[in-house]
Design a protein around this motif. Structure first.
Motif, PDB file in Angstrom:
ATOM      1  N   PRO A 280     -28.557  22.707  48.419  1.00 30.14           N
ATOM      2  CA  PRO A 280     -27.968  22.128  47.198  1.00 30.14           C
ATOM      3  C   PRO A 280     -28.506  22.861  46.083  1.00 30.14           C
ATOM      4  N   VAL A 281     -27.914  22.607  44.962  1.00 27.30           N
ATOM      5  CA  VAL A 281     -28.573  23.307  43.588  1.00 27.30           C
ATOM      6  C   VAL A 281     -29.406  22.279  43.039  1.00 27.30           C
ATOM      7  N   ALA A 282     -29.252  20.960  43.392  1.00 29.58           N
ATOM      8  CA  ALA A 282     -30.097  19.727  42.923  1.00 29.58           C
ATOM      9  C   ALA A 282     -29.582  18.638  43.677  1.00 29.58           C
ATOM     10  N   GLY A 283     -30.501  17.556  43.621  1.00 29.46           N
ATOM     11  CA  GLY A 283     -30.152  16.424  44.243  1.00 29.46           C
ATOM     12  C   GLY A 283     -30.766  15.927  45.526  1.00 29.46           C
ATOM     13  N   ARG A 284     -30.500  14.988  46.216  1.00 31.81           N
ATOM     14  CA  ARG A 284     -30.828  14.423  47.514  1.00 31.81           C
ATOM     15  C   ARG A 284     -29.940  13.966  48.435  1.00 31.81           C
TER      16      ARG A 284
END
Length: 205
Positions: free
Chosen positions: A50-54
């Protein structure tokens, strides 16, 4: 209890973050165009970062885990069966790399073959199957290793397939049921799914 949860998940650049909360045993639709739906599915199962996040499965943060340790099954768009293997070997393919569940999964795979009416096709290669049969084989392959979550990338309807009719066959007895995330924007595919998450934006060609 939630089985699959994302926190501000950005699967590809320039797309707003996704918040997904899929309860145990529920089927939730991610309403997204084909490119974005596939991109999110690949991030969830660990085939892309992912680019960001969980990403959480139950109480486990699986964001940085390899696919084999996430306990997320995956039905890719088009089913992606291995053309040189028979149906039986396609179904058992993933089990060879999951020794810890193999004994249980062998018995469960046989149950799946029966429930999904695949026994007559076990010795056939994928090109001899109908599209609906190939989809059911892909379901059996994804579920044979007893995942907690099943991600189904289904951009368009498959003639003879209603996912809602098949989901009930995919969980072992006395289990709360598998949590399914369906990625699609096709009205026919989404017809039976009331719980939906709308994805904003689209991946550029």
């Amino acid at each position: 209890m939630v089985t699959l949860r994302t926190y501000e998940l950005v699967a590809v650049p320039d797309i707003p973050p996704l918040e997904i909360d899929a309860p145990v045993g529920a089927t939730v639709a991610l309403v997204a165009g084909p490119r974005l739906g596939t991109a999110v599915a690949r991030v969830l199962v660990g085939l892309a970062a992912p680019v960001a996040g969980r990403i959480l499965v139950g109480d486990r943060d699986v964001t940085d885990l390899p696919p084999l340790r996430r306990r997320i099954g995956y039905v890719p768009a088009g089913s992606a069966l291995l053309p040189h293997l028979t149906v039986g070997r396609n179904i058992s393919y993933g089990q060879r790399r999951r020794q810890r569940v193999r004994d249980v999964a062998d018995d469960w795979a046989a149950v799946l073959v029966d429930r999904l009416e695949l026994a007559p096709t076990l010795g056939l290669r994928p090109h001899l199957l109908s599209e609906a049969q190939r989809f059911r084989v892909a379901l059996a392959r994804a579920m044979a290793c007893l995942p907690e979550v099943l991600v189904v990338d289904l951009p368009s309807a498959v003639d003879g397939v209603r996912l809602g009719d098949l989901v009930g066959r995919l969980s072992p007895p006395d289990s709360p049921g598998v949590t399914v995330l369906l990625c699609s924007s096709d009205d026919e595919v989404l017809a039976d799914v009331a719980d939906r998450v709308e994805a904003a934006g689209e991946v550029r060609p």
